[in-house]
Motif scaffolding. Sequence first.
Motif, PDB file in Angstrom:
ATOM      1  N   UNK A  57       0.751  -1.245   0.000  1.00 32.18           N
ATOM      2  CA  UNK A  57       0.000   0.000   0.000  1.00 32.18           C
ATOM      3  C   UNK A  57       0.778   1.289   0.000  1.00 32.18           C
ATOM      4  N   UNK A  58       2.113   1.231  -0.007  1.00 33.72           N
ATOM      5  CA  UNK A  58       2.892   2.469  -0.083  1.00 33.72           C
ATOM      6  C   UNK A  58       2.621   3.157  -1.412  1.00 33.72           C
ATOM      7  N   UNK A  59       2.589   4.499  -1.388  1.00 33.36           N
ATOM      8  CA  UNK A  59       2.335   5.240  -2.619  1.00 33.36           C
ATOM      9  C   UNK A  59       3.561   5.243  -3.526  1.00 33.36           C
ATOM     10  N   UNK A  60       4.729   5.305  -2.925  1.00 39.36           N
ATOM     11  CA  UNK A  60       5.973   5.231  -3.689  1.00 39.36           C
ATOM     12  C   UNK A  60       7.118   4.944  -2.725  1.00 39.36           C
ATOM     13  N   UNK A  61       8.289   4.690  -3.293  1.00 40.14           N
ATOM     14  CA  UNK A  61       9.499   4.448  -2.506  1.00 40.14           C
ATOM     15  C   UNK A  61      10.587   5.380  -3.018  1.00 40.14           C
ATOM     16  N   UNK A  62      11.221   6.093  -2.102  1.00 42.69           N
ATOM     17  CA  UNK A  62      12.331   6.976  -2.430  1.00 42.69           C
ATOM     18  C   UNK A  62      13.544   6.536  -1.629  1.00 42.69           C
ATOM     19  N   UNK A  63      14.725   6.755  -2.188  1.00 44.52           N
ATOM     20  CA  UNK A  63      15.935   6.435  -1.443  1.00 44.52           C
ATOM     21  C   UNK A  63      16.385   7.654  -0.645  1.00 44.52           C
ATOM     22  N   UNK A  64      17.140   7.389   0.400  1.00 44.42           N
ATOM     23  CA  UNK A  64      17.633   8.487   1.227  1.00 44.42           C
ATOM     24  C   UNK A  64      18.681   9.323   0.507  1.00 44.42           C
ATOM     25  N   UNK A  65      19.157   8.808  -0.610  1.00 44.73           N
ATOM     26  CA  UNK A  65      20.106   9.589  -1.411  1.00 44.73           C
ATOM     27  C   UNK A  65      19.374  10.488  -2.412  1.00 44.73           C
ATOM     28  N   UNK A  66      18.054  10.396  -2.436  1.00 45.16           N
ATOM     29  CA  UNK A  66      17.286  11.263  -3.335  1.00 45.16           C
ATOM     30  C   UNK A  66      17.475  12.722  -2.917  1.00 45.16           C
ATOM     31  N   UNK A  67      17.522  13.643  -3.878  1.00 43.81           N
ATOM     32  CA  UNK A  67      17.586  15.063  -3.522  1.00 43.81           C
ATOM     33  C   UNK A  67      16.401  15.432  -2.633  1.00 43.81           C
ATOM     34  N   UNK A  68      16.652  16.291  -1.665  1.00 40.63           N
ATOM     35  CA  UNK A  68      15.588  16.710  -0.756  1.00 40.63           C
ATOM     36  C   UNK A  68      14.403  17.284  -1.526  1.00 40.63           C
ATOM     37  N   UNK A  69      14.688  17.978  -2.608  1.00 38.29           N
ATOM     38  CA  UNK A  69      13.604  18.563  -3.403  1.00 38.29           C
ATOM     39  C   UNK A  69      12.694  17.494  -3.999  1.00 38.29           C
ATOM     40  N   UNK A  70      13.246  16.317  -4.292  1.00 41.02           N
ATOM     41  CA  UNK A  70      12.419  15.230  -4.825  1.00 41.02           C
ATOM     42  C   UNK A  70      11.439  14.725  -3.762  1.00 41.02           C
ATOM     43  N   UNK A  71      11.925  14.641  -2.528  1.00 44.22           N
ATOM     44  CA  UNK A  71      11.055  14.203  -1.431  1.00 44.22           C
ATOM     45  C   UNK A  71       9.957  15.231  -1.200  1.00 44.22           C
ATOM     46  N   UNK A  72      10.337  16.502  -1.201  1.00 48.07           N
ATOM     47  CA  UNK A  72       9.352  17.566  -1.007  1.00 48.07           C
ATOM     48  C   UNK A  72       8.338  17.590  -2.148  1.00 48.07           C
ATOM     49  N   UNK A  73       8.814  17.369  -3.369  1.00 45.05           N
ATOM     50  CA  UNK A  73       7.914  17.359  -4.521  1.00 45.05           C
ATOM     51  C   UNK A  73       6.913  16.211  -4.418  1.00 45.05           C
ATOM     52  N   UNK A  74       7.354  15.069  -3.900  1.00 43.73           N
ATOM     53  CA  UNK A  74       6.453  13.924  -3.731  1.00 43.73           C
ATOM     54  C   UNK A  74       5.357  14.258  -2.724  1.00 43.73           C
ATOM     55  N   UNK A  75       5.732  14.900  -1.634  1.00 40.05           N
ATOM     56  CA  UNK A  75       4.742  15.297  -0.629  1.00 40.05           C
ATOM     57  C   UNK A  75       3.759  16.297  -1.234  1.00 40.05           C
ATOM     58  N   UNK A  76       4.271  17.228  -2.008  1.00 41.40           N
ATOM     59  CA  UNK A  76       3.390  18.223  -2.650  1.00 41.40           C
ATOM     60  C   UNK A  76       2.378  17.541  -3.565  1.00 41.40           C
ATOM     61  N   UNK A  77       2.856  16.607  -4.399  1.00 42.96           N
ATOM     62  CA  UNK A  77       1.965  15.934  -5.345  1.00 42.96           C
ATOM     63  C   UNK A  77       0.905  15.120  -4.602  1.00 42.96           C
ATOM     64  N   UNK A  78       1.294  14.445  -3.541  1.00 46.29           N
ATOM     65  CA  UNK A  78       0.315  13.693  -2.758  1.00 46.29           C
ATOM     66  C   UNK A  78      -0.717  14.636  -2.151  1.00 46.29           C
TER      67      UNK A  78
END
Length: 227
Positions: free
Chosen positions: A106-127
Amino acid sequence: MRNPRGSTKVALVEDHLLFAESLEIALGMEGYQVRRIPLPARPSSLGAVLASVLRVQPRIVLLDLDLGAHGNGVRLIEPLAKAGIAVVVVTGSLERTRWGECLRYGARTVLTKTSPLNDILATVRRLNDGFPVIDRAVREELIAEWHQNRVENHEARRRLDDLTPREREVLRQLMQGHQVRDIARINVVSEATVRTQVKSILAKLEVSSQLAAVGLAHEAGWRPSDV
């Protein structure tokens, strides 16, 4: 459906303090209500962690998988998803089969901890705005890899179950890095006897080398304690 960021609660379940603090600060600057879920100082059940998250009633959870003494975070995904919470796994693991397992539960997606912080923030924004965060084909591919791995591991466990108690002991010693001569000395038997046992292990596991046998056991999650 788009929600005002100021009304969106984001919970962090992460045992790496510096990483959690970085996420907390960045999300706070974006305007979200951020709650870092404290993990007990002493090992506890994941049920206690789950209860702590649910009390916060977040819209989104950023979840680590490897929670140290508290266990495997993947077990939190399904109950959180069933509670209507969007779970984003942020992990140091690069194992695609683990990613597939997260998506399967049921996870919406999986990101690695090496992902740019902006990618994590963008994922939260899209959700938060109600948009998908992973391509459907990628999601299905990862879940299929997890399923295939599960089938293969089940078959490997079946083969491992066919080993005799003595063969399991020899395999345990191989997994500990012992050579045939060491195993013979430890068990007070001849090297020829151990070589015969190893040959039988390889035949039953359908592999061609001791290294492959050890690798199969590790991949199947078989541990020396299973002896």
